[in-house]
Design an enzyme around this catalytic site. Structure first.
Site, PDB file in Angstrom:
ATOM      1  N   ARG A 225       0.853  -1.182   0.000  1.00  0.00           N
ATOM      2  CA  ARG A 225       0.000   0.000   0.000  1.00  0.00           C
ATOM      3  C   ARG A 225       0.894   1.238   0.000  1.00  0.00           C
ATOM      4  O   ARG A 225       1.892   1.302   0.728  1.00  0.00           O
ATOM      5  CB  ARG A 225      -0.921   0.023   1.225  1.00  0.00           C
ATOM      6  N   HIS A 273       0.897  -0.480 -10.397  1.00  0.00           N
ATOM      7  CA  HIS A 273      -0.033  -1.263  -9.561  1.00  0.00           C
ATOM      8  C   HIS A 273      -0.440  -2.554 -10.280  1.00  0.00           C
ATOM      9  O   HIS A 273      -1.615  -2.844 -10.489  1.00  0.00           O
ATOM     10  CB  HIS A 273      -1.275  -0.448  -9.209  1.00  0.00           C
TER      11      HIS A 273
END
Length: 310
Positions: A225, A273
């Site tokens: 994250r 990502h």
């Protein structure tokens, strides 16, 4: 009896998930009506992506569970209207994707592949890379993904330490916990991989203090994250050469703004990502199994603890 399953995600996802969900729920022995437009008071299960338009769970008066399509639940777990069991996504494809990204990028750095790939024609610099036996990797986070990555790296011969907020026991891995354990884990990290969930307790886990604990020349990989890292502290550590390289897949703002220094920093690799993607053919099996369990009165898999935030 037919159960009603609401698919609450971006419209493009419905085309991807419709057929696999129908196939897997039928294979699980459950008769189901699956659609994107079921009245809230008739919904039994919500297959949910946090970027969907559903924000208020109050009208879902007969629903039994929210089945998250993503591994991360930080965008939903604190929703004050959510009073239903929430299950995060865990499936073999997510795990395998993360293992491949982590091991691939560690090996890329460990073997010095960038220097050879980017070398000018005629460059001949036969410097042997180090061996994994002599290289220490620390994983912050020993959940499903972290444990799988730790085990894979240990099988490749790396000296692997794992840290988690609660003590774990994984064969072949040195497992630490607590504040002192975190400091020890970082102090012995040639590589640090962040796979913690995003919670108030994990934000800025890597900051000026903790980065300074790491050996000079350490490398960081963050497929977990974005907020796990204090970006300014990391950039400063990279500028000063204390941290040799950071390979980053997740960011506080996504897509990463074009003006962000990470794009142009010579010691940073940005990936968009992609470390671990939910794939419909696999995640539909997890969803179908939880629906089967709900109908059979069995415990749901991968239940989220609202107090812990994951």
């Amino acid at each position: 009896m037919t159960v009603n399953v609401l698919f609450a995600a971006k419209p493009a996802r419905w085309a991807e998930y419709e057929a696999p969900l129908r196939t897997e729920i039928e294979a699980a022995g459950v008769a189901a009506h699956i659609a994107t437009d079921i009245p809230a008071d008739q919904v039994d299960y919500i297959v949910y992506a946090p970027n969907s338009e559903v924000r208020d769970f109050t009208p879902f008066t007969r629903a039994k569970a929210v089945l998250n399509l993503w591994a991360g639940v930080e965008a939903i777990v604190n929703n004050p209207t959510l009073r239903l069991p929430l299950c995060r996504m865990v499936d073999p494809a997510l795990t395998q994707g993360m293992v491949e990204w982590v091991t691939g990028h560690i090996l890329r750095l460990h073997l010095g592949m960038d220097a050879h790939i980017g070398a000018a024609p005629g460059t001949w610099n036969p410097v042997a890379p180090p061996l994994s036996f002599d290289t220490r990797v620390t994983l912050l986070g020993l959940g499903e993904l972290g444990a799988a990555c730790a085990t894979a790296l240990a099988h490749l011969g790396f000296q692997v330490t794992g840290w988690s907020r609660s003590q774990k026991d994984i064969s072949g891995i040195t497992c630490l916990s607590g504040t002192a354990g975190l400091d020890d884990a970082l102090a012995s990290a040639d590589y640090c991989v962040l796979l913690l969930p995003k919670t108030p307790a994990t934000e800025n886990t890597l900051n000026a203090r903790t980065l300074a604990l790491m050996p000079r020349g350490a490398r960081i990989l963050n497929p977990g994250r974005g907020p796990l890292i204090d970006d300014q502290a990391l950039l400063a550590a990279l500028d000063h050469g204390h941290i040799d390289h950071a390979t980053l897949d997740v960011f506080r703002i996504e897509p990463l703004p074009a003006e962000h220094r990470y794009w142009t920093h010579p010691r940073v690799t940005v990936t968009p990502h992609v470390a671990s993607e939910t794939r419909a053919a696999y995640s539909s099996k997890t969803i179908a199994e939880n629906i089967r369990r709900g109908e059979a009165g069995e415990p749901f898999l991968h239940l989220v603890d609202p107090g812990a935030g994951y």
